[in-house]
Design an enzyme around this catalytic site. Structure first.
Site, PDB file in Angstrom:
ATOM      1  N   THR A  72      46.279  44.748  41.095  1.00  0.00           N
ATOM      2  CA  THR A  72      46.479  45.072  42.516  1.00  0.00           C
ATOM      3  C   THR A  72      45.464  46.099  42.995  1.00  0.00           C
ATOM      4  O   THR A  72      44.859  45.948  44.066  1.00  0.00           O
ATOM      5  CB  THR A  72      47.908  45.581  42.745  1.00  0.00           C
ATOM      6  N   ASN A 151      48.387  32.067  40.383  1.00  0.00           N
ATOM      7  CA  ASN A 151      49.446  32.684  39.598  1.00  0.00           C
ATOM      8  C   ASN A 151      50.770  31.944  39.655  1.00  0.00           C
ATOM      9  O   ASN A 151      51.674  32.230  38.864  1.00  0.00           O
ATOM     10  CB  ASN A 151      49.660  34.134  40.062  1.00  0.00           C
ATOM     11  N   GLN A 180      44.796  36.021  36.248  1.00  0.00           N
ATOM     12  CA  GLN A 180      45.479  35.000  35.438  1.00  0.00           C
ATOM     13  C   GLN A 180      44.503  34.163  34.611  1.00  0.00           C
ATOM     14  O   GLN A 180      44.929  33.233  33.914  1.00  0.00           O
ATOM     15  CB  GLN A 180      46.305  34.080  36.342  1.00  0.00           C
ATOM     16  N   SER A 200      43.525  42.456  34.715  1.00  0.00           N
ATOM     17  CA  SER A 200      44.699  43.298  34.487  1.00  0.00           C
ATOM     18  C   SER A 200      45.165  43.126  33.054  1.00  0.00           C
ATOM     19  O   SER A 200      45.432  41.998  32.611  1.00  0.00           O
ATOM     20  CB  SER A 200      45.823  42.924  35.458  1.00  0.00           C
ATOM     21  N   THR A 238      42.732  60.872  36.530  1.00  0.00           N
ATOM     22  CA  THR A 238      42.642  61.031  35.084  1.00  0.00           C
ATOM     23  C   THR A 238      42.668  59.681  34.381  1.00  0.00           C
ATOM     24  O   THR A 238      43.503  58.831  34.680  1.00  0.00           O
ATOM     25  CB  THR A 238      43.815  61.889  34.569  1.00  0.00           C
ATOM     26  N   CYS A 329      55.650  39.502  41.969  1.00  0.00           N
ATOM     27  CA  CYS A 329      55.519  40.412  43.110  1.00  0.00           C
ATOM     28  C   CYS A 329      56.280  39.915  44.338  1.00  0.00           C
ATOM     29  O   CYS A 329      56.565  40.683  45.247  1.00  0.00           O
ATOM     30  CB  CYS A 329      54.045  40.590  43.467  1.00  0.00           C
TER      31      CYS A 329
END
Length: 389
Positions: A72, A151, A180, A200, A238, A329
């Protein structure tokens, strides 16, 4: 009764080796990778090594990998970041009606700020036509964003061909949501003319909270958030050192034997399609076994027309099978699938759909067990279907 997890598109199980690596890094390398002391420098070395591994696997330069929190963020950075760097009024974006929510809603937000968006339609299998992409290009077009693997249905978009067509328009950048696709279908970022590519970790058995965006050298993006100077100032914050290291390891594990794994998953998919074809209440959405070059090997989308998706999901769960409706989602909305409706399917099919997605741990026996539980579920729901008629 053992539980069968068939929801890899939502999140794949963490690979055992990756889990061990993430634990060791969390235990031993807890320092901030931006710190100047030795512990910080050791953490930064791990980040740099992970970036190098990702870049090598993708055939790009380490400096072209921006580390993010997941798909995302990567998609939002690609779409929103490119507009902020242009230094002139926003112009034209081209995307499709079947994108993941992180692209679709991002494009809607940009549309609300004055960006002119062309929404490309797809065919009955969810595939965009290359000639439609080319026809939509204007002198003020800034970006084309097309996902690699859908997806919900597993449909593979003609990314190579789109990239080749866009080569005639050097003012247009090409973004691909590859979340995907990694480890499931081939990708050649350089050869296909891709300027940005999103990934991802938890979709390829890595940890949640880690992702990346390939950004072709020379292309500058405006940061989404004001913050530190990490990632060359493009993505402050970070570094998630354990997540980044785990992502690089999972990427290597998922791509080093990709063809063998892909063939094995296609065999499982064919087996499942044959079982589903023998259950007349179920209808396949997307490509069948005859068009495997146009679909990913790990996704099957089935509809029980007229049946509510949550009924299907919960009934299957009672029989020890975990699947999704739509994408994770969007599944809580219980609205007809935007993707299936864009494919021209009626509300009955777009509402009563389930997505089955599998991975390396599944066997032929698992597929057969899934088939039996699908049959049992349909038999139990059949009276409910008649009562709703």
């Amino acid at each position: 009764m053992n539980t069968l997890y068939f929801d890899h598109c939502a999140s794949a199980p963490l690979h055992r080796q990756v889990a061990e690596t993430v634990y060791e890094v969390m235990k031993l390398h807890y320092a901030n990778a931006a710190a100047l002391h030795r512990a910080g420098k050791e953490a930064l070395k791990l980040v740099d090594r992970a970036r190098l591994g990702l870049a090598a696997g993708l055939g790009v330069k380490p400096g072209e990998i921006v580390l993010t929190s997941g798909g995302t963020e990567s998609n939002n950075l690609a779409l929103k970041g490119i507009w902020g760097r242009r230094g002139r009024p926003a112009k034209h974006l081209i995307t499709t009606t079947v994108e993941h929510a992180s692209v679709y809603r991002c494009a809607k937000q940009l549309e609300g700020t004055g960006v002119d968006v062309t929404w490309l339609q797809v065919d009955e299998f969810g595939r965009v036509r290359i000639e439609d992409v080319v026809a939509a290009i204007r002198p003020d077009t800034v970006l084309v964003s097309v996902m690699h693997v859908n997806n919900e249905t597993g449909t593979v978009q003609p990314i190579r061909e789109i990239g080749a067509a866009l080569a005639r328009f050097p003012h247009v950048r090409f973004h691909v949501d590859g979340v995907q696709a990694i480890g499931k279908v081939p990708v050649c970022l350089r050869e296909w003319g891709i300027d940005m590519y999103s990934g991802s970790a938890h979709k390829f058995q890595g940890p949640k909270g880690a992702g990346f965006l390939f950004v072709r050298e020379g292309l500058q993006l405006e940061p989404l958030l004001a913050g530190g100077s990490q990632e060359e100032g493009v993505r402050g914050g970070t570094h998630n050192v354990p997540g980044i290291v785990g992502m690089a390891q999972a990427f290597r594990l998922s791509t080093e034997s990709a063809e063998e794994r892909r063939n094995r998953m296609f065999a499982l998919r064919r087996r499942l399609l044959a079982i589903a074809a023998d259950i007349p209440e179920l209808v396949l959405n997307g490509y069948g076994a005859a068009e495997e070059e146009r679909t990913a090997p790990h996704v099957v989308n089935l509809s029980y027309p007229g049946m509510r998706p949550e009924v299907l999901v919960h009934m299957l769960e009672e029989h020890g099978v975990l699947v999704s409706t739509q994408s994770a989602c969007s599944s809580k909305s219980l609205q007809p699938s935007r993707v299936l409706r864009a494919m021209g399917l009626g509300d009955d099919r777009a509402t009563g759909s389930i997505r089955i997605s599998f991975g390396d741990e599944h066997t032929e026996q698992d597929i057969d067990a899934l088939g039996e539980r699908l049959r049992l579920t349909v038999r139990k729901l059949k009276p409910l279907e008649r009562s709703r008629a």
